[in-house]
Each structure stands twice: as C-alpha cells, then as structure tokens.
Design a protein around this motif. Structure first.
Motif, mmCIF file in Angstrom:
data_model
loop_
_atom_site.group_PDB
_atom_site.id
_atom_site.type_symbol
_atom_site.label_atom_id
_atom_site.label_comp_id
_atom_site.label_asym_id
_atom_site.label_seq_id
_atom_site.Cartn_x
_atom_site.Cartn_y
_atom_site.Cartn_z
ATOM 1 N N LYS A 46 0.695 -1.413 0.096
ATOM 2 C CA LYS A 46 0.068 0.031 0.032
ATOM 3 C C LYS A 46 0.894 1.423 -0.136
ATOM 4 O O LYS A 46 0.476 2.574 -0.313
ATOM 5 C CB LYS A 46 -0.923 -0.018 1.182
ATOM 6 C CG LYS A 46 -2.161 -0.856 1.242
ATOM 7 C CD LYS A 46 -3.051 -1.027 2.398
ATOM 8 C CE LYS A 46 -4.040 -2.028 2.518
ATOM 9 N NZ LYS A 46 -4.709 -2.024 3.598
ATOM 10 N N GLN A 47 2.037 1.117 0.302
ATOM 11 C CA GLN A 47 3.105 2.336 0.511
ATOM 12 C C GLN A 47 3.408 2.723 -1.084
ATOM 13 O O GLN A 47 3.283 2.006 -1.898
ATOM 14 C CB GLN A 47 4.293 1.741 1.221
ATOM 15 C CG GLN A 47 4.023 1.256 2.578
ATOM 16 C CD GLN A 47 3.267 2.453 3.442
ATOM 17 O OE1 GLN A 47 3.765 3.592 3.395
ATOM 18 N NE2 GLN A 47 2.597 1.929 4.074
ATOM 19 N N SER A 48 3.974 3.646 -0.945
ATOM 20 C CA SER A 48 4.626 4.284 -2.328
ATOM 21 C C SER A 48 5.970 4.968 -1.858
ATOM 22 O O SER A 48 6.200 5.511 -0.773
ATOM 23 C CB SER A 48 3.749 5.354 -3.008
ATOM 24 O OG SER A 48 3.832 6.463 -2.363
ATOM 25 N N LEU A 49 7.189 4.981 -2.621
ATOM 26 C CA LEU A 49 8.277 5.562 -2.698
ATOM 27 C C LEU A 49 8.689 6.493 -3.893
ATOM 28 O O LEU A 49 8.422 6.028 -4.960
ATOM 29 C CB LEU A 49 9.396 4.252 -2.329
ATOM 30 C CG LEU A 49 9.356 3.427 -1.253
ATOM 31 C CD1 LEU A 49 10.344 2.397 -1.393
ATOM 32 C CD2 LEU A 49 9.378 4.220 0.175
ATOM 33 N N PRO A 50 9.523 7.698 -3.714
ATOM 34 C CA PRO A 50 9.941 8.127 -4.789
ATOM 35 C C PRO A 50 11.059 7.652 -5.467
ATOM 36 O O PRO A 50 11.685 6.732 -5.162
ATOM 37 C CB PRO A 50 10.525 9.500 -4.169
ATOM 38 C CG PRO A 50 10.941 8.797 -2.824
ATOM 39 C CD PRO A 50 9.954 7.698 -2.377
ATOM 40 N N ASP A 51 11.060 7.680 -7.001
ATOM 41 C CA ASP A 51 11.922 7.297 -7.936
ATOM 42 C C ASP A 51 12.901 8.053 -7.751
ATOM 43 O O ASP A 51 13.163 9.159 -7.131
ATOM 44 C CB ASP A 51 11.083 6.912 -9.235
ATOM 45 C CG ASP A 51 10.492 7.826 -9.974
ATOM 46 O OD1 ASP A 51 10.774 9.275 -9.651
ATOM 47 O OD2 ASP A 51 9.976 7.741 -10.847
ATOM 48 N N SER A 52 13.810 8.001 -9.014
ATOM 49 C CA SER A 52 15.148 8.799 -9.121
ATOM 50 C C SER A 52 14.870 10.012 -9.414
ATOM 51 O O SER A 52 15.348 11.119 -9.318
ATOM 52 C CB SER A 52 16.162 8.171 -10.030
ATOM 53 O OG SER A 52 15.241 7.949 -11.218
ATOM 54 N N ASN A 53 13.553 10.292 -9.915
ATOM 55 C CA ASN A 53 13.144 11.726 -10.561
ATOM 56 C C ASN A 53 12.177 12.367 -9.535
ATOM 57 O O ASN A 53 11.764 13.483 -9.734
ATOM 58 C CB ASN A 53 12.289 11.637 -11.830
ATOM 59 C CG ASN A 53 13.285 11.105 -12.784
ATOM 60 O OD1 ASN A 53 14.481 11.388 -12.963
ATOM 61 N ND2 ASN A 53 12.498 10.262 -13.610
ATOM 62 N N GLY A 54 11.910 11.609 -8.249
ATOM 63 C CA GLY A 54 11.106 12.405 -7.359
ATOM 64 C C GLY A 54 9.681 12.131 -7.468
ATOM 65 O O GLY A 54 8.915 12.769 -6.543
ATOM 66 N N GLU A 56 6.433 9.798 -7.201
ATOM 67 C CA GLU A 56 6.138 8.573 -6.276
ATOM 68 C C GLU A 56 5.644 7.734 -7.121
ATOM 69 O O GLU A 56 4.762 7.467 -7.961
ATOM 70 C CB GLU A 56 4.744 9.142 -5.212
ATOM 71 C CG GLU A 56 5.263 10.190 -4.165
ATOM 72 C CD GLU A 56 5.936 9.550 -3.106
ATOM 73 O OE1 GLU A 56 5.785 8.407 -2.680
ATOM 74 O OE2 GLU A 56 7.040 10.258 -2.689
ATOM 75 N N GLN A 57 6.070 6.297 -6.853
ATOM 76 C CA GLN A 57 5.770 5.125 -7.463
ATOM 77 C C GLN A 57 5.243 4.151 -6.284
ATOM 78 O O GLN A 57 5.626 3.911 -5.443
ATOM 79 C CB GLN A 57 7.096 4.443 -7.983
ATOM 80 C CG GLN A 57 7.740 5.233 -9.058
ATOM 81 C CD GLN A 57 7.047 5.343 -10.348
ATOM 82 O OE1 GLN A 57 6.349 4.390 -10.526
ATOM 83 N NE2 GLN A 57 6.915 6.596 -10.959
ATOM 84 N N PRO A 58 3.890 3.840 -6.631
ATOM 85 C CA PRO A 58 3.362 2.714 -5.910
ATOM 86 C C PRO A 58 4.263 1.461 -5.956
ATOM 87 O O PRO A 58 4.203 0.820 -6.874
ATOM 88 C CB PRO A 58 2.030 2.734 -6.146
ATOM 89 C CG PRO A 58 1.972 3.157 -7.803
ATOM 90 C CD PRO A 58 3.052 4.141 -7.609
ATOM 91 N N LEU A 59 4.327 0.774 -4.542
ATOM 92 C CA LEU A 59 4.885 -0.381 -4.689
ATOM 93 C C LEU A 59 3.793 -1.697 -5.282
ATOM 94 O O LEU A 59 4.368 -2.642 -5.691
ATOM 95 C CB LEU A 59 5.413 -0.769 -3.106
ATOM 96 C CG LEU A 59 6.401 -0.068 -2.477
ATOM 97 C CD1 LEU A 59 6.518 -0.436 -1.038
ATOM 98 C CD2 LEU A 59 7.768 0.175 -3.580
ATOM 99 N N ALA A 60 2.745 -1.227 -5.287
ATOM 100 C CA ALA A 60 1.695 -2.565 -5.847
ATOM 101 C C ALA A 60 1.970 -2.766 -7.239
ATOM 102 O O ALA A 60 1.733 -3.749 -7.633
ATOM 103 C CB ALA A 60 0.275 -1.912 -5.613
ATOM 104 N N GLN A 61 2.733 -1.685 -7.813
ATOM 105 C CA GLN A 61 2.947 -2.244 -9.178
ATOM 106 C C GLN A 61 4.125 -3.280 -9.163
ATOM 107 O O GLN A 61 4.239 -3.872 -10.486
ATOM 108 C CB GLN A 61 3.415 -0.857 -10.031
ATOM 109 C CG GLN A 61 4.828 -0.548 -9.592
ATOM 110 C CD GLN A 61 5.103 0.871 -10.188
ATOM 111 O OE1 GLN A 61 4.612 1.110 -11.295
ATOM 112 N NE2 GLN A 61 6.147 1.835 -9.782
#
Length: 94
Positions: A46-54, A56-61
């Motif tokens: 359910k969390q999301s983290l920023p990618d290298s460009n800032g 947000e990317q959901p971990l569900a993907q």
C-alpha cells in the motif's frame, strides 16, 4: 590411472543426468493473491516511494515480481538512533 578416468567419467555422467533432470522439472510457485498475503506484506504494497526523479511510485505495481530491498540506510539510521526512521520501522525501544 584408468580407474581415475572411470571415476571422473561416472561423476561427470551423473552430474549431467541430474542437471538435465532438474532443468526439465521446473517448479513454478503458486500465484499469490492479495488475500493470501500477510497483513505486513499487504501494508507494504500500500506504500509508495519516490523514484530517481522524485515521482511517487506505488509499490503495488511490483507485486508478484522479484524485489531487491536495500535496507542499508535504514540499518545505519537505527544504529545512529534516528527517531523518525526507528518509529517507522516499528521499534519503540530507541
């Protein structure tokens, strides 16, 4: 000398046969569904983290794919006593 060659030949033949057997009998893991996930793993996805460009990317993907987690920074923060990260990790003793 001939005996050594026969022993090594037998070992090589046994290794080749076992390699063929194990490569032919591929074991596929059962597909995991969201209902089968533990509550901790479900919370993680359910969390999301920023990618290298800032962005947000959901971990569900990434669910159902192999993930490599680098926990080095978190370990260093816990050892250094960073309270915000320690609380996020669920530790209350620091």
């Amino acid at each position: 000398m001939k005996r050594n060659i026969l022993v090594f030949g037998a070992i090589a033949l046994a290794s080749a046969i076992s390699g063929i057997y194990f490569s032919a009998s591929k074991i596929t893991p059962a597909a995991s569904s969201a209902a089968a996930l533990s509550p901790v793993v479900a919370q993680l996805f359910k969390q999301s983290l920023p990618d290298s460009n800032g962005k947000e990317q959901p971990l569900a993907q990434f669910q159902g794919k192999a993930l490599v987690l680098n926990l080095g920074n978190m370990v260093r923060a816990v050892r250094a006593g960073n309270a915000r990260i320690v609380r996020a990790a669920g530790r209350t003793d620091a």
